[in-house]
Scaffold this motif. Structure first.
Motif, PDB file in Angstrom:
ATOM      1  N   GLY A 177     -11.235   8.359  -1.136  1.00  0.00           N
ATOM      2  CA  GLY A 177     -12.389   9.184  -1.473  1.00  0.00           C
ATOM      3  C   GLY A 177     -12.135  10.672  -1.292  1.00  0.00           C
ATOM      4  O   GLY A 177     -12.779  11.504  -1.936  1.00  0.00           O
ATOM      5  N   ILE A 178     -11.190  11.006  -0.446  1.00  0.00           N
ATOM      6  CA  ILE A 178     -10.880  12.413  -0.160  1.00  0.00           C
ATOM      7  C   ILE A 178      -9.828  12.965  -1.120  1.00  0.00           C
ATOM      8  O   ILE A 178      -9.902  14.122  -1.549  1.00  0.00           O
ATOM      9  N   ILE A 179      -8.868  12.172  -1.474  1.00  0.00           N
ATOM     10  CA  ILE A 179      -7.716  12.638  -2.267  1.00  0.00           C
ATOM     11  C   ILE A 179      -8.120  13.336  -3.575  1.00  0.00           C
ATOM     12  O   ILE A 179      -7.591  14.412  -3.879  1.00  0.00           O
ATOM     13  N   PRO A 180      -9.061  12.797  -4.359  1.00  0.00           N
ATOM     14  CA  PRO A 180      -9.404  13.492  -5.609  1.00  0.00           C
ATOM     15  C   PRO A 180      -9.985  14.892  -5.406  1.00  0.00           C
ATOM     16  O   PRO A 180      -9.914  15.718  -6.306  1.00  0.00           O
ATOM     17  N   THR A 181     -10.534  15.175  -4.230  1.00  0.00           N
ATOM     18  CA  THR A 181     -11.078  16.511  -3.996  1.00  0.00           C
ATOM     19  C   THR A 181      -9.982  17.566  -3.917  1.00  0.00           C
ATOM     20  O   THR A 181     -10.274  18.763  -3.963  1.00  0.00           O
ATOM     21  N   LEU A 182      -8.731  17.147  -3.805  1.00  0.00           N
ATOM     22  CA  LEU A 182      -7.607  18.077  -3.759  1.00  0.00           C
ATOM     23  C   LEU A 182      -7.193  18.557  -5.149  1.00  0.00           C
ATOM     24  O   LEU A 182      -6.376  19.463  -5.268  1.00  0.00           O
ATOM     25  N   GLN A 183      -7.764  17.953  -6.194  1.00  0.00           N
ATOM     26  CA  GLN A 183      -7.460  18.369  -7.558  1.00  0.00           C
ATOM     27  C   GLN A 183      -7.976  19.782  -7.809  1.00  0.00           C
ATOM     28  O   GLN A 183      -8.966  20.204  -7.208  1.00  0.00           O
ATOM     29  N   LYS A 184      -7.324  20.497  -8.692  1.00  0.00           N
ATOM     30  CA  LYS A 184      -7.703  21.883  -9.014  1.00  0.00           C
ATOM     31  C   LYS A 184      -8.758  21.965 -10.118  1.00  0.00           C
ATOM     32  O   LYS A 184      -9.327  23.018 -10.341  1.00  0.00           O
ATOM     33  N   PHE A 185      -9.006  20.868 -10.824  1.00  0.00           N
ATOM     34  CA  PHE A 185      -9.990  20.880 -11.897  1.00  0.00           C
ATOM     35  C   PHE A 185     -11.385  21.072 -11.300  1.00  0.00           C
ATOM     36  O   PHE A 185     -11.698  20.496 -10.269  1.00  0.00           O
ATOM     37  N   PRO A 186     -12.252  21.877 -11.939  1.00  0.00           N
ATOM     38  CA  PRO A 186     -13.536  22.217 -11.328  1.00  0.00           C
ATOM     39  C   PRO A 186     -14.640  21.171 -11.487  1.00  0.00           C
ATOM     40  O   PRO A 186     -15.642  21.246 -10.808  1.00  0.00           O
ATOM     41  N   SER A 187     -14.481  20.209 -12.356  1.00  0.00           N
ATOM     42  CA  SER A 187     -15.584  19.300 -12.664  1.00  0.00           C
ATOM     43  C   SER A 187     -15.375  17.921 -12.034  1.00  0.00           C
ATOM     44  O   SER A 187     -14.398  17.219 -12.338  1.00  0.00           O
ATOM     45  N   PHE A 188     -16.292  17.516 -11.170  1.00  0.00           N
ATOM     46  CA  PHE A 188     -16.224  16.202 -10.525  1.00  0.00           C
ATOM     47  C   PHE A 188     -16.184  15.083 -11.564  1.00  0.00           C
ATOM     48  O   PHE A 188     -15.344  14.192 -11.498  1.00  0.00           O
ATOM     49  N   GLY A 189     -17.083  15.134 -12.521  1.00  0.00           N
ATOM     50  CA  GLY A 189     -17.148  14.081 -13.537  1.00  0.00           C
ATOM     51  C   GLY A 189     -15.877  13.968 -14.349  1.00  0.00           C
ATOM     52  O   GLY A 189     -15.400  12.869 -14.631  1.00  0.00           O
ATOM     53  N   ARG A 190     -15.322  15.098 -14.707  1.00  0.00           N
ATOM     54  CA  ARG A 190     -14.096  15.093 -15.497  1.00  0.00           C
ATOM     55  C   ARG A 190     -12.922  14.528 -14.689  1.00  0.00           C
ATOM     56  O   ARG A 190     -12.112  13.759 -15.200  1.00  0.00           O
ATOM     57  N   ILE A 191     -12.855  14.882 -13.419  1.00  0.00           N
ATOM     58  CA  ILE A 191     -11.787  14.358 -12.555  1.00  0.00           C
ATOM     59  C   ILE A 191     -11.878  12.840 -12.462  1.00  0.00           C
ATOM     60  O   ILE A 191     -10.895  12.128 -12.616  1.00  0.00           O
ATOM     61  N   TYR A 192     -13.063  12.328 -12.201  1.00  0.00           N
ATOM     62  CA  TYR A 192     -13.209  10.888 -12.029  1.00  0.00           C
ATOM     63  C   TYR A 192     -13.072  10.136 -13.341  1.00  0.00           C
ATOM     64  O   TYR A 192     -12.594   9.001 -13.359  1.00  0.00           O
ATOM     65  N   ALA A 193     -13.466  10.728 -14.437  1.00  0.00           N
ATOM     66  CA  ALA A 193     -13.256  10.091 -15.739  1.00  0.00           C
ATOM     67  C   ALA A 193     -11.763   9.953 -16.022  1.00  0.00           C
ATOM     68  O   ALA A 193     -11.279   8.895 -16.429  1.00  0.00           O
TER      69      ALA A 193
END
Length: 108
Positions: free
Chosen positions: A46-62
């Motif tokens: 649950g924490i690891i994706p927050t390290l992505q540089k992309f600004p959009s939560f929805g786009r990251i999880y998609a």
């Protein structure tokens, strides 16, 4: 781009690996520590994706969803020893194309 892919892979392995340990604990009567370790790994997932540089939560999880599908096919093949068929590979390939469009399509 390499860091983004690496983070997606690490997140996917954490989700699948943690879920697999919980599965083994609940479905195959493995010791409690399997479930506890799996749960801790799932928290890390649950924490690891927050390290992505992309600004959009929805786009990251998609995008992550597509990577997860590819990793799940590979996990089934390498860990569960279930050989993917042609349609598994075609579906995984479509997901990779979808992830690429979501993350790297030119936007104005």
């Amino acid at each position: 781009m390499l860091l983004a892919v690496l983070l997606f892979v690490v997140a996917g392995l954490a989700e699948i690996g943690g879920g697999y340990l919980v599965w083994l604990w609940l479905r195959e009567s493995r010791p409690l520590w399997y479930g506890l370790a799996g749960s801790v790994i799932l928290i890390a997932y649950g924490i690891i994706p927050t390290l992505q540089k992309f600004p959009s939560f929805g786009r990251i999880y998609a995008a992550y969803g597509g990577v997860f599908i590819v990793l799940a096919v590979l996990w089934g093949w390498l860990v569960d020893r279930k050989t993917p068929d042609l349609y598994d590979w075609i579906g995984a390939g479509i997901c990779v194309i979808g992830v690429s469009v979501i993350l790297w399509a030119p936007r104005h």
